[in-house]
Design a protein around this motif. Structure first.
Motif, PDB file in Angstrom:
ATOM      1  N   VAL B  67       0.845  -1.199   0.000  1.00 23.83           N
ATOM      2  CA  VAL B  67       0.000   0.000   0.000  1.00 23.83           C
ATOM      3  C   VAL B  67       0.884   1.254   0.000  1.00 23.83           C
ATOM      4  N   LEU B  68       1.971   1.195   0.755  1.00 21.93           N
ATOM      5  CA  LEU B  68       2.883   2.360   0.773  1.00 21.93           C
ATOM      6  C   LEU B  68       3.418   2.625  -0.633  1.00 21.93           C
ATOM      7  N   TRP B 289      -9.005   8.446  -3.650  1.00 21.92           N
ATOM      8  CA  TRP B 289      -8.131   7.366  -4.142  1.00 21.92           C
ATOM      9  C   TRP B 289      -8.303   6.195  -3.192  1.00 21.92           C
ATOM     10  N   GLY B 290      -8.627   5.069  -3.774  1.00 24.66           N
ATOM     11  CA  GLY B 290      -8.778   3.871  -2.958  1.00 24.66           C
ATOM     12  C   GLY B 290      -7.516   3.027  -3.059  1.00 24.66           C
ATOM     13  N   PHE B 291      -6.870   2.785  -1.933  1.00 28.75           N
ATOM     14  CA  PHE B 291      -5.640   1.989  -1.923  1.00 28.75           C
ATOM     15  C   PHE B 291      -5.946   0.575  -1.453  1.00 28.75           C
ATOM     16  N   GLY B 292      -5.127  -0.342  -1.905  1.00 24.50           N
ATOM     17  CA  GLY B 292      -5.279  -1.714  -1.442  1.00 24.50           C
ATOM     18  C   GLY B 292      -5.929  -2.580  -2.500  1.00 24.50           C
ATOM     19  N   PRO B 293      -5.833  -3.891  -2.316  1.00 21.08           N
ATOM     20  CA  PRO B 293      -6.379  -4.822  -3.313  1.00 21.08           C
ATOM     21  C   PRO B 293      -7.890  -4.654  -3.462  1.00 21.08           C
ATOM     22  N   GLY B 294      -8.336  -4.581  -4.698  1.00 24.43           N
ATOM     23  CA  GLY B 294      -9.766  -4.494  -4.973  1.00 24.43           C
ATOM     24  C   GLY B 294     -10.389  -3.146  -4.676  1.00 24.43           C
ATOM     25  N   HIS B 296     -11.678   0.644  -4.994  1.00 23.53           N
ATOM     26  CA  HIS B 296     -12.191   1.483  -6.085  1.00 23.53           C
ATOM     27  C   HIS B 296     -11.815   2.938  -5.830  1.00 23.53           C
ATOM     28  N   SER B 297     -11.592   3.669  -6.911  1.00 21.98           N
ATOM     29  CA  SER B 297     -11.254   5.083  -6.811  1.00 21.98           C
ATOM     30  C   SER B 297     -12.123   5.881  -7.760  1.00 21.98           C
ATOM     31  N   HIS B 298     -12.219   7.166  -7.489  1.00 25.67           N
ATOM     32  CA  HIS B 298     -12.910   8.059  -8.430  1.00 25.67           C
ATOM     33  C   HIS B 298     -12.243   9.410  -8.405  1.00 25.67           C
ATOM     34  N   VAL B 299     -11.840   9.850  -9.569  1.00 26.24           N
ATOM     35  CA  VAL B 299     -11.308  11.210  -9.670  1.00 26.24           C
ATOM     36  C   VAL B 299     -11.867  11.831 -10.949  1.00 26.24           C
ATOM     37  N   GLY B 300     -12.652  12.876 -10.765  1.00 26.21           N
ATOM     38  CA  GLY B 300     -13.119  13.675 -11.902  1.00 26.21           C
ATOM     39  C   GLY B 300     -13.741  12.869 -13.025  1.00 26.21           C
ATOM     40  N   GLY B 301     -14.628  11.955 -12.694  1.00 28.19           N
ATOM     41  CA  GLY B 301     -15.334  11.220 -13.740  1.00 28.19           C
ATOM     42  C   GLY B 301     -14.580  10.000 -14.253  1.00 28.19           C
ATOM     43  N   VAL B 302     -13.449   9.685 -13.629  1.00 27.32           N
ATOM     44  CA  VAL B 302     -12.768   8.428 -13.962  1.00 27.32           C
ATOM     45  C   VAL B 302     -12.892   7.511 -12.751  1.00 27.32           C
ATOM     46  N   ARG B 303     -13.452   6.347 -12.969  1.00 30.03           N
ATOM     47  CA  ARG B 303     -13.525   5.353 -11.898  1.00 30.03           C
ATOM     48  C   ARG B 303     -12.569   4.221 -12.258  1.00 30.03           C
ATOM     49  N   TRP B 304     -11.774   3.775 -11.286  1.00 28.60           N
ATOM     50  CA  TRP B 304     -10.939   2.607 -11.545  1.00 28.60           C
ATOM     51  C   TRP B 304     -10.892   1.721 -10.321  1.00 28.60           C
ATOM     52  N   TRP B 305     -10.454   0.510 -10.533  1.00 30.02           N
ATOM     53  CA  TRP B 305     -10.441  -0.429  -9.432  1.00 30.02           C
ATOM     54  C   TRP B 305      -9.210  -1.310  -9.539  1.00 30.02           C
ATOM     55  N   ASN B 306      -8.673  -1.659  -8.377  1.00 25.74           N
ATOM     56  CA  ASN B 306      -7.426  -2.412  -8.327  1.00 25.74           C
ATOM     57  C   ASN B 306      -7.672  -3.903  -8.492  1.00 25.74           C
ATOM     58  N   VAL B 307      -6.592  -4.596  -8.835  1.00 25.94           N
ATOM     59  CA  VAL B 307      -6.685  -6.067  -8.882  1.00 25.94           C
ATOM     60  C   VAL B 307      -7.083  -6.560  -7.492  1.00 25.94           C
ATOM     61  N   ARG B 316       2.330  -6.452  -8.562  1.00 26.62           N
ATOM     62  CA  ARG B 316       2.260  -5.320  -9.492  1.00 26.62           C
ATOM     63  C   ARG B 316       3.090  -4.147  -8.966  1.00 26.62           C
ATOM     64  N   LEU B 317       2.845  -3.822  -7.695  1.00 25.42           N
ATOM     65  CA  LEU B 317       3.519  -2.650  -7.146  1.00 25.42           C
ATOM     66  C   LEU B 317       5.013  -2.887  -6.994  1.00 25.42           C
ATOM     67  N   ALA B 318       5.376  -4.143  -6.665  1.00 24.86           N
ATOM     68  CA  ALA B 318       6.805  -4.442  -6.509  1.00 24.86           C
ATOM     69  C   ALA B 318       7.532  -4.235  -7.831  1.00 24.86           C
ATOM     70  N   SER B 319       6.820  -4.452  -8.953  1.00 26.01           N
ATOM     71  CA  SER B 319       7.492  -4.244 -10.239  1.00 26.01           C
ATOM     72  C   SER B 319       7.199  -2.851 -10.806  1.00 26.01           C
ATOM     73  N   GLY B 320       6.674  -1.985  -9.949  1.00 25.74           N
ATOM     74  CA  GLY B 320       6.504  -0.592 -10.350  1.00 25.74           C
ATOM     75  C   GLY B 320       5.341  -0.319 -11.286  1.00 25.74           C
ATOM     76  N   VAL B 321       4.391  -1.269 -11.311  1.00 24.52           N
ATOM     77  CA  VAL B 321       3.245  -1.108 -12.216  1.00 24.52           C
ATOM     78  C   VAL B 321       1.998  -0.788 -11.395  1.00 24.52           C
ATOM     79  N   SER B 322       1.127   0.040 -11.969  1.00 22.21           N
ATOM     80  CA  SER B 322      -0.128   0.371 -11.292  1.00 22.21           C
ATOM     81  C   SER B 322      -0.924  -0.905 -10.999  1.00 22.21           C
ATOM     82  N   PRO B 323      -1.495  -1.009  -9.812  1.00 24.63           N
ATOM     83  CA  PRO B 323      -2.328  -2.181  -9.523  1.00 24.63           C
ATOM     84  C   PRO B 323      -3.727  -2.073 -10.122  1.00 24.63           C
ATOM     85  N   GLY B 324      -3.967  -1.007 -10.897  1.00 25.85           N
ATOM     86  CA  GLY B 324      -5.302  -0.824 -11.471  1.00 25.85           C
ATOM     87  C   GLY B 324      -5.676  -1.990 -12.377  1.00 25.85           C
ATOM     88  N   HIS B 325      -6.831  -2.576 -12.150  1.00 20.39           N
ATOM     89  CA  HIS B 325      -7.300  -3.725 -12.938  1.00 20.39           C
ATOM     90  C   HIS B 325      -8.091  -3.237 -14.144  1.00 20.39           C
TER      91      HIS B 325
END
Lengths: 616, 391
Positions: B67-68, B289-294, B296-307, B316-325
Motif C-alpha cells: 500500500v505504501l 483514491w482507494g488503496f489496497g487490493p480491490g 475502487h477510486s474516483h477522480v473527476g469522472g474516472v472510476r478505476w479499481w485495483n486487482v 504489481r507494485l513491486a514491479s513498479g506497475v499500477s495495480p489498477g485492474h
C-alpha cells in the motif's frame, strides 16, 4: 407393367388404408412395395413412404401421395391376372376431415387396419364411418398378429360388429413378417370394385391433394373419373375457371414417373407451374380446356377455418418476418387464413384461422422451427355469430371484438364428437363431456369392454384442454374424434380481464355464462402470480360488461432499494440500473402497470393439446 | 470469494489519469480509502474482498509495504490535502495498530491532512481493546465504525459473527473512554429467524450505547456466499422484502424518536457533525483514491479499481506497475445517472431543475423549497424512484 393412360379400368383398384398412428400402416406399405417389386430391393428401407415425406418437407422430392403398384394375382380364380393397385394416402388428423373425405372419394375400397393388440381407435372409427358414407368397400385387417399381446379373436369380433361382417372375414396379417400380405393383395383385387367412368366423356378428375414444392411449384394429385388427361393438354380448374398449361403429368411408383396420359380410374400427378395451392384446391374438378366438362364433380368445399388465434412476434421488430413466413406457409396450405391485427398488450401480429387445434399447432411449430420466430399465441377461440337486437349480424373471430351493443342471440359452432373408451371409464368420460356442455347422442358397446360414446358438443369446449382432460381421466386409454356439425344458440358472455381498471385485450374470452366465474378467477389468480409487484396496489378484475365477477389484488411492493451504496458499489449499481432501464423498455404497459412479456406468455399458455396427433 | 470486479478499459501501467479528470481536483472534496483485506474468519453472508490467514500466504507487513508503494505511485499523479480517510475491510483492526499508523502517516506525509480531517476505521467489536482504541486515537483516528449487526445471539450465529451481543456496546464505551467522539454502529436487519423484537432490542441497545451514528442495512444474500448456499439447500429461509420493510420502518421510528436523523437511506446521525463525511464524499460525486487490493477510486469522472488478490496487488507494485485492474471514463450521461442515483438517496435530495418529478409515482417524493427528497415510503422504494427518474 401396364402403361398409364392405357390401362383397362377393370384392372385398376384404388384403395386407401385407414389406420391409427402406430397401428402399422407404414410397415404394411413396405411389404406391399416389396411384393409388387416397385422398389429395387437394394434401395428398400424401412418406412419407405414416410421417409419420402420427410424429404419432401425439405423440398427435395415429391410426396408419395398415391403409389401405383402392379400386382399379378397369385391365388384363386383370378390367379395370374394383372392388376394395377393405387394406394392413396389419407391425412391423419381430426382437423383434416374434409381432406380425408376427398382422399376417400378417390377410392373404391378401404383397408381398415387395426392393431390386433389394441383394437380400433376413435379416429379410425370416424374415418371408417366416413368411408362407409362414401360407399367404399371395406376389408377389415388385423395387423401385428405376430405380437405376443395380440388378441385377434377379440378384435375380430369388434370389427365384425362395427362393419357388419363375420369375424372370420377379418384378415390377419403381420406387416413385420409379411405373413398374410400376398393374400391381402389378392383380396384387394377380388373384393374391391374397379373404377367406373365414361372413357369418351369430357375429362373430369378430382383433386385429392395439392402440395407445394419449392422446385416444381404446386404438385396436384388427381383421380380421373371420366375421360383422360394427356400431357400436352391445357387443363382448367372448374371452381375458378383458371386455365393452366400442363408442364408434367405422371404417376408415382413410388418415385414420380412421367406419363403420356392418364385415363378413367387412374391416379396421377399434374404440374402446371402455379405457385400457390389455392390455385389448385383439394376437392376441385380438373377438366380439359379444349373440351371442358359441363358439370363439376360434387363435393367441393372451400376450407373454412374453425379455430382462431392471434400470433404475435415476441420481438416486435420481427413482425415483417412473421408476415413473410405466413405468406410462405400459405403457399402449401389452402386452409390457413390470416389478417393483421394489433393488440394493446401484445403489439402487432396476425389473427390466424385454422382448421383446428392441431393445424394451429403445426403452423405455430413450423413458424418457430423453420422460420426461427419466437411467438406468443393468444388462447384459441372458435368463430361466433352474434345477432344484434337490431338485426345486424356480427361474426366474431377475436373475443376482444365482441360487439358492445344490445346482443340478441349468440351462435357457436358444434361438433359431433366420438369417444372410444374402456367401459371402466364411461362414467368419467360422461362427467367430463357433460361438464363441457355435451349432450349424449348415442352409446354402443364395440365389444364386452369397449364403448363408443357419441356426443354433440360446442367446439369451443373441445379446444380448451378437453383432450388432455380426457386422457388424464382415462389413464390415456380413451381416444377422441370430432367433426363439425353446425351451430347452436348458447348463453355466451364475454369476460374481460382488467388490470387497474384497464381491459387487457389479449385475455378477453367468450365463455358460457356458467363458466365465466371459473375463467375469471383462474386467469386473475394466474396473473397475480405472474405480474411483479408494482409501486402501487394493482387490482385484477374479471368482468362481464361492467359487472365484476372476480377480483385479485397484487399488493404494492414495499421495498425496492439496495441498502448499501458505497464507493466500490457505484459502478456495479450504475450498470445494474442500465440493465434495468433496458428491461423496462421490454415491459408492456397496461395503463400504469408494467407487465413483463413473460407474464403474457405464461398466462396465455394453457395445457391444451390438439387431439390425436400425427398421421395414421 | 469476493464479488467479481466490473469489466473496464485497461489502466495505464503508470496509473496516469487523463488530464481533464484532474481539473478542479479538490473542489469536489478529496479523500483516501484504504482497503484492508484481512479477517479473522469469513462470515457466511459476506462477499467482500477479504481473506483469512489460512487463505493467504501474505503477511501484514507485505501488505502495508504494497500500500505504501501505491501511495508513492499516487503521489506522482495528484496532490491535494486529504479531508477524509477511511480504513475499510475486511477488518482493519486486525492489523497491529502501528501498521495502521504507518499507513495513516504515509497519507499525512504525502498530501497532508486538511484541518479537522475525518479519519475513520472500521472494526469488529472483538478486534479492539481499550489499549488498541487508545493507540488509534493517539495516532490521529477520529472516528470508529463498529460492526455490531445484531443484539440477538441467534442472528449473530446465522451471520457467523464471532462476538457476543454485549461486546459491541462495551466497545462503544471503550472507544468513548479512549476519546472517540464519532462512533458508528452497523446493524443488519431482516436476517431469517430475526424477530421484530430482536431488531427492536438491537436498536434499543445501539441507541443507548452512546454511539452518535447508526447504519442499518437489510441483509442481502449475495451469490456465491455460504449463506446463499444454505438458503438454496433450504436450511435457512429466504429473507423477505416485506419483513425488511417493516424493520426499516421500525429503525426510522426508533432512531428518530431518539434524536437521530436520516441523511442517507441507510444512515442516521445524531447531529450534522456526526455524519460520515467520507461516505458523503462518495454520494456527492467527490474524488478519492482507494488503496489496497480491490479498492475502487474516483477522480473527476474516472472510476478505476485495483486487482483483487493481495498477492497480485503486491507483485504489481513491486514491479513498479499500477495495480489498477480496469477503469471507466464516464460519459456525461453516465455522470448524470450516477449523480441522480447517489444524490437521490440523500436527505438533501435533488433540485427540481435537475429532475422531472412527474415521472415518479405520487407519495414517494417530498417536493418543497425547490428540491425533491424521498418520503419515508420513497426511501424504501428509492431504486424504483431512481429508475423512474432516469428512464
Amino acid at each position: 407393367m401396364i402403361q398409364p393412360g392405357a390401362t383397362d379400368p377393370a384392372a385398376i383398384r384404388n384403395f386407401c388404408i385407414i389406420a391409427h398412428i402406430d397401428h402399422g400402416k407404414s410397415t404394411l406399405a413396405d411389404r406391399m412395395l416389396q411384393l409388387t417389386e416397385v422398389v429395387d430391393p437394394r434401395l428398400m428401407r424401412a418406412q419407405y413412404l414416410d421417409r419420402m415425406d420427410i424429404e419432401r418437407e425439405r423440398g427435395i422430392t415429391i410426396k408419395s401421395q398415391a403409389v401405383r403398384m402392379p400386382w399379378k394375382v397369385r391365388e384363386g380364380e383370378r390367379a395370374g391376372s394383372q392388376a394395377v393397385l393405387n394406394m392413396i394416402d389419407t391425412p391423419g388428423h381430426v382437423d383434416f376431415t374434409y381432406e380425408v373425405s376427398r382422399s376417400l372419394a378417390a377410392c373404391e375400397g378401404a383397408v381398415l387396419l387395426v392393431d390386433a393388440a389394441q383394437g380400433i381407435e376413435a379416429q379410425t372409427l370416424a374415418n371408417l364411418y366416413l368411408a362407409l358414407e362414401n360407399n367404399l368397400t371395406i376389408i377389415p385387417v388385423l395387423n401385428k398378429i405376430d405380437l405376443p399381446a395380440a388378441q385377434p379373436d377379440k378384435y375380430a369380433e369388434e370389427l365384425a360388429h362395427l362393419i357388419g361382417c363375420e369375424p372370420e372375414d377379418c384378415h390377419r396379417v403381420s406387416g413385420k413378417t409379411g405373413e398374410g400380405v400376398p393374400h391381402l393383395l389378392d383380396e384387394i383385387v377380388r373384393k374391391f370394385p374397379p373404377p367406373v367412368g365414361e372413357a369418351d366423356a369430357p375429362a373430369r378428375a378430382m383433386i385429392f391433394d395439392s402440395v407445394y414444392d419449392i422446385y416444381r411449384g404446386v404438385v396436384t394429385y388427381v383421380r380421373v373419373i371420366d375421360g383422360r388427361i394427356e400431357a400436352r393438354d391445357r387443363i382448367k380448374m372448374m371452381s375458378t375457371g383458371a386455365v393452366h398449361e400442363l408442364l408434367e403429368l405422371g404417376v408415382i411408383s413410388p418415385e414420380p414417373v412421367k406419363s403420356k396420359a392418364i385415363g378413367v380410374g387412374e391416379v396421377g400427378y399434374l404440374i402446371t407451374g402455379v405457385k400457390d395451392v389455392r390455385q389448385s384446391r383439394v376437392g376441385d374438378t380438373v377438366t380439359i380446356n379444349s373440351r371442358p366438362a359441363k358439370q363439376a364433380l360434387g363435393g367441393y368445399k372451400d376450407p373454412k377455418p374453425m379455430v382462431y388465434s392471434g400470433l404475435y412476434p415476441l420481438d416486435g421488430s420481427e413482425y415483417p418476418d412473421l408476415r413473410e413466413a405466413l405468406d410462405k406457409l400459405k403457399l402449401n396450405d389452402a386452409a390457413l387464413v390470416y389478417e393483421p391485427e394489433s393488440s394493446a398488450a401484445l403489439g402487432f401480429g396476425f389473427r390466424c384461422g385454422f382448421l383446428g387445434l392441431l393445424h394451429l399447432e403445426i403452423i405455430r411449430e413450423r413458424l418457430e422451427r423453420e422460420f426461427n420466430l419466437d411467438l406468443i399465441s393468444t388462447a384459441p377461440n372458435v368463430v361466433y355469430r352474434v345477432l344484434m337486437e337490431d338485426g345486424e349480424e356480427v361474426v366474431v373471430t377475436n373475443p376482444s371484438e365482441y360487439p358492445t351493443g344490445k346482443v340478441g342471440e349468440v351462435y357457436e359452432p358444434t361438433v359431433r364428437a366420438t369417444v372410444l373408451t374402456p367401459n371402466d371409464f364411461v362414467g368419467a368420460v360422461m362427467e367430463l363431456c357433460q361438464g363441457r356442455r355435451g349432450s349424449l347422442r348415442g352409446m354402443d358397446y364395440l365389444s364386452a369392454d369397449r364403448v363408443e360414446l357419441r356426443y354433440s358438443m360446442p367446439l369451443g369446449e373441445i379446444i380448451f384442454d378437453f383432450f388432455d382432460q380426457l386422457k388424464s381421466r382415462t389413464k390415456g386409454y380413451a381416444s377422441l374424434d370430432y367433426e363439425p356439425s353446425g351451430e347452436q344458440a348458447a348463453e355466451l358472455v364475454k369476460v374481460d380481464i382488467l388490470l387497474q381498471g384497464e381491459p387487457v385485450d389479449a385475455f378477453s374470452a367468450i365463455v358460457h355464462k356458467d363458466k365465466a366465474y371459473q375463467y375469471g378467477t383462474t386467469i386473475a389468480a394466474k396473473l397475480r402470480e405472474l405480474i411483479p409487484r408494482q409501486q402501487f396496489e394493482v387490482p385484477i378484475q374479471a368482468a362481464i360488461g361492467s359487472r365484476v365477477i372476480a377480483r385479485e389484488t397484487i399488493r404494492a411492493i414495499r421495498k425496492d432499494v439496495l441498502a448499501k451504496c458505497y464507493g466500490g458499489d457505484i459502478t456495479r449499481k450504475r450498470k445494474l440500473l442500465e440493465k434495468q432501464k433496458e428491461g423496462k423498455k421490454r415491459m408492456k404497459m397496461v395503463g400504469r402497470v408494467e407487465v413483463p412479456q413473460e407474464a403474457f406468455i405464461a398466462a396465455l399458455s394453457t395445457s391444451e393439446s390438439a387431439g390425436d396427433k400425427g398421421k395414421k | 470469494m469476493a464479488a467479481a470486479l466490473p469489466e473496464g478499459d485497461p489502466v495505464p501501467s503508470d496509473g496516469a489519469l487523463p488530464s481533464p479528470a484532474l481539473e478542479g481536483l479538490g473542489e469536489r472534496g478529496f479523500g483516501v480509502y484504504i482497503h484492508v483485506p484481512f479477517c479473522a474468519s469469513r462470515c457466511g453472508y459476506c462477499d467482500f474482498n477479504t481473506y483469512t490467514a489460512s487463505e493467504l500466504s501474505f503477511s501484514a507487513g507485505d501488505y502495508v509495504d504494497a500500500v505504501l508503494a501505491e501511495i508513492k505511485l499516487a503521489s506522482g499523479i495528484l496532490a491535494h490535502p486529504v479531508e477524509t480517510v477511511f480504513f475499510g475491510g475486511g477488518t482493519p483492526t486486525l492489523l497491529p495498530t502501528d501498521q495502521l499508523a504507518r499507513l495513516l502517516d504515509a497519507v499525512r506525509d504525502t498530501w497532508g491532512l486538511a484541518p479537522g480531517a475525518e479519519v475513520t476505521t472500521e472494526a469488529n467489536p472483538e478486534s479492539v481493546s481499550p489499549a488498541s482504541l487508545k493507540a488509534l486515537r493517539e495516532h490521529g483516528f477520529t472516528r470508529i465504525s463498529l460492526g455490531m449487526q445484531s443484539a440477538a445471539p441467534g442472528v449473530l450465529r446465522i451471520l457467523d459473527r464471532q462476538h457476543t451481543p454485549g461486546r459491541a456496546i462495551a466497545a462503544v464505551e471503550e472507544a468513548r473512554t479512549a476519546g472517540f467522539k464519532n462512533i458508528n454502529l452497523d446493524l443488519i436487519y431482516g436476517t431469517p429467524g430475526e424477530s421484530a423484537a430482536d431488531f427492536e432490542s438491537s436498536l434499543e441497545l445501539a441507541i443507548g450505547s452512546g454511539a452518535d451514528h447508526v447504519s442499518a442495512y437489510s441483509l442481502i444474500v449475495e451469490d456465491g456466499t455460504r449463506l446463499a448456499a444454505r438458503i438454496d439447500r433450504g436450511e435457512i429461509a429466504q429473507p423477505s422484502d416485506d419483513v425488511a420493510a417493516d424493520r426499516y420502518l421500525a429503525a426510522e421510528a426508533r432512531l428518530s424518536a431518539a434524536g437521530f436523523e436520516w441523511y442517507e437511506v441507510s444512515n442516521w446521525a445524531r447531529f450534522e457533525q456526526a455524519r460520515c463525511r467520507h461516505n458523503l464524499l462518495y454520494w456527492r460525486g467527490g474524488d478519492w483514491w482507494g488503496f489496497g487490493p480491490g479498492a475502487h477510486s474516483h477522480v473527476g469522472g474516472v472510476r478505476w479499481w485495483n486487482v483483487k488478490h493481495p498477492r497480485t496487488y503486491g507483485q504489481r507494485l513491486a514491479s513498479g506497475v499500477s495495480p489498477g485492474h480496469g477503469r471507466e471514463i464516464l460519459t456525461a450521461s453516465e455522470r448524470r445517472d450516477e449523480h441522480v442515483m447517489l444524490a437521490m438517496r440523500l436527505a438533501s435530495g435533488l433540485p427540481l431543475d435537475e429532475i422531472d418529478v412527474s415521472k415518479v409515482e405520487d407519495g414517494l417524493l417530498d417536493v418543497r423549497g425547490g428540491r425533491a427528497t424521498l418520503t419515508l415510503r420513497g426511501r424504501l422504494l428509492a431504486d424504483a424512484v431512481i429508475r423512474s427518474l432516469l428512464t
